[in-house]
Design an enzyme around this catalytic site. Sequence first.
Site, mmCIF file in Angstrom:
data_model
loop_
_atom_site.group_PDB
_atom_site.id
_atom_site.type_symbol
_atom_site.label_atom_id
_atom_site.label_comp_id
_atom_site.label_asym_id
_atom_site.label_seq_id
_atom_site.Cartn_x
_atom_site.Cartn_y
_atom_site.Cartn_z
ATOM 1 N N ASP A 1 6.440 28.015 -18.847
ATOM 2 C CA ASP A 1 6.660 28.249 -17.418
ATOM 3 C C ASP A 1 8.061 28.747 -17.123
ATOM 4 O O ASP A 1 8.395 28.986 -15.965
ATOM 5 C CB ASP A 1 6.417 26.960 -16.626
ATOM 6 C CG ASP A 1 4.975 26.859 -16.168
ATOM 7 O OD1 ASP A 1 4.220 27.820 -16.368
ATOM 8 O OD2 ASP A 1 4.604 25.816 -15.608
ATOM 9 N N ASP B 1 -5.688 27.473 -16.209
ATOM 10 C CA ASP B 1 -4.556 26.539 -16.304
ATOM 11 C C ASP B 1 -5.038 25.122 -16.619
ATOM 12 O O ASP B 1 -6.227 24.802 -16.463
ATOM 13 C CB ASP B 1 -3.799 26.572 -14.961
ATOM 14 C CG ASP B 1 -2.327 26.249 -15.110
ATOM 15 O OD1 ASP B 1 -1.925 25.723 -16.160
ATOM 16 O OD2 ASP B 1 -1.570 26.518 -14.152
HETATM 17 C C1 DGJ Z 1 1.423 25.920 -14.021
HETATM 18 C C2 DGJ Z 1 1.489 27.280 -14.608
HETATM 19 O O1 DGJ Z 1 2.059 27.257 -15.861
HETATM 20 C C3 DGJ Z 1 2.215 28.200 -13.642
HETATM 21 O O2 DGJ Z 1 2.393 29.455 -14.210
HETATM 22 C C4 DGJ Z 1 1.419 28.267 -12.377
HETATM 23 O O3 DGJ Z 1 0.196 28.888 -12.626
HETATM 24 C C5 DGJ Z 1 1.218 26.876 -11.822
HETATM 25 N N1 DGJ Z 1 0.696 25.968 -12.796
HETATM 26 C C6 DGJ Z 1 0.300 26.901 -10.643
HETATM 27 O O4 DGJ Z 1 -0.008 25.653 -10.180
#
Ligand code: DGJ
Length: 756
Positions: free
Chosen positions: A541, A483
């Site tokens: 997301d 991430d």
């Molecule tokens: C952002 C990501 O896009 C989410 O899917 C998740 O992993 C969160 N971060 C976790 O902090």
Amino acid sequence: MSIPYLRAAGTSLVLDARGTGVPVIVHWGADLGDLNGELLETLADASVPAISPSSIDVPLRLSLLPTLAAGWSGRPGVSGFRPGGRGGVALDLRLTEVQSGGVRAGVPSASGRTLPGTQALTIFLTDAAAQVTVRTDLELSVEGVLRLRHTLTNTGDDPASAPFELGSLDVILPVPDRAGELLDFTGLWTHERRPQRSTLGHGVWSRESRHGRPGHDDSYLMAAGTPGFGFRTGEVWATHLAWSGDKHVWAENSALGYSALGSGELLAPGELRVAPGASHTTPWTVAVYSAAGLDGLSARLHPWVRSWSTITGHRPVVLNTWEAVYFDHDLTTLARLADAAAVVGVERFVLDDGWFTGRSDDRRALGDWFVDPVTWPGGLHPLIEHVHAAGMDFGLWVEPEMVSADSDVARAHPEWVLGGVDAAGVGGSGAVIGSASVGVSSPALTWRFQRVLDLGNPDAFGWVFARLTALLNEYPIAYLKWDHNRDLLAGSAHRQTVALYRLIDAVRAEHPGVEIESCASGGARVDLGILERVDRVWTSDTNDPLERQQIQRYSSVLLPPEYLGGHLGAATAHTTGRTSELSFRLATALFGSAGIEWDLTRANESERVQIATWIARYKQLRPLLHSGVVVRADPSDPALELHGVVSPDQNSALFAQVALAAPRAALPERMRFPGLAPERRYRVAPLSLGVPPRTIQDAPPAWLAEPGSSGAAGAFGTDGSVTLTGAVLALVGLPAPLLAPEQAALFTVDAVDGRR
Ligand code: DGJ
């Protein structure tokens, strides 16, 4: 070789490399057929334009690397200066050599894989007075994907002579006047890949990223096409910069009489200093021409990406824990979730954020990459053993480029934090760190309460590499969700991006079997630079299917569907609050690398049965979905979409008819199925995923009704099907079921005239 002519799969490029000027692209676009040397000479000669009034006294031609010295007053291909010199250097480059291997057995990709059949040209330019040379690499793949990059060398051999301060070094490609309509993309968190169209007037339409990553508003592709070009129609020329840091991509229509697409890394002043004897190589610009709309771009890009793909084997069905438990980690809860996942057929269980020391929320602990001893007294072993016993492999979330000010690592090494850490330990002071960076600094704002680890610092790099490999050595981890949740806003985006690539490459070299997903608060880092190093991208997301229809649709113009993570979320999306029916969520998550992001322990029995049916279908369809040709119709009603995947041999296909909103007319336009073999006969039948889409029809279209039935109100297809030729299905089409808004109907299409 003074007029190289590269041809592949219906596209071609003609370069006039005669004389000593910087070579000129005479043509990039459709294949021009067989042209011998004489015809190529004639074409190149005939392409020399008139001399316009009030202009330079020789014909102006847009070269591969245009500069003021050659009379080009549009955006230059290269700019820079030598400190202490008299201002900027307008390089006056001369051609010294063109090398061509013709069709080579294999050209290495950036990550070292070979691309068989690629035609390659290397062009050498020099400005002896400025003590600069430029090498341009140009390749045309068998799929017709063109890619170009430059390498600038400071040939000053005296170590005491000044470095060359690089302002820009970009790839500029001409497009014809008729390519007057632009398409690029913008977006927000949870709303990535929003298309935007404009008309190219005189001037520059420039999209710039200073995020230190492409960003949610990434331009993604810059496409210029004939007016009204669509998914299936119109000529399109498009470029993409294979780079995960700052960049600028633009379209320019110069009053000088040329239109062009440009792209390159966006450099901050002083960011890139090429020392005497040193070189700098740009990222690749990937360029594609299509005679048949955006689908024609994908038809080149997808097989090309697949030719060097890191993906081996099928994409497992994932359950990601984020929206199920967030930071609330607990072995019993997660083991129950794993059991529920295994029962419906999930193949990979991914433990998201929250597992490491002190990570109880998003304000702390990034960088302390040790398993939290309080939550996990036995480490992750008990959970992983449980996951394995349930028949799944295990994945782990990490965010290696980040650090929380409230972390042991930042307290011990504030000098590893880009932008510094203030006395209160939360950042925001604007302190400048004393790294070997190039003097670029900015106030060190926090973002999601976090900071950036200076990967260009060898000690910080070594620390995070050691922690990642220690975790991979200790635990049987099949997959990392990697991430990146903030813009840099400090330090050098170039240095950080180069170090990131080095870090991923080093981790992969040590653990070649581990798959990696690129995530950046969803889809803020989806590009062909990172893609050479990862197996999957998290496109957004949001698991809201209505948003995802668009995000997946446009993400898949560039990337094959097997790269595009798409998850089944809860009925009410956590990001938008919109509630969607299960059938729509299932049909949406089917096209891509499918997974689940939902607390399945809260799903009721009937939902679990439907999810299990969906996963079973997905596993059957996966070979088709992840190797086929992506096609999208151009419906006249923006509320409706038809998209599908056709097997490369055109034996079978899966289509989705999607109602994003209420249709414009009571009877929606017919579904016209693109991409089938016109002369072959196909049986079209509805596909049930265990739960039918909701319709608003009193009776289904005749072809969908079960023979002999009256067509019960509300029924989607029952056993109805029809067999017609590919030409009829594409040109005449079939009446669509009357879907309620936010519904999707699936159709299988299978050749009945013998498979080939
Ligand atoms: C952002 C990501 O896009 C989410 O899917 C998740 O992993 C969160 N971060 C976790 O902090």
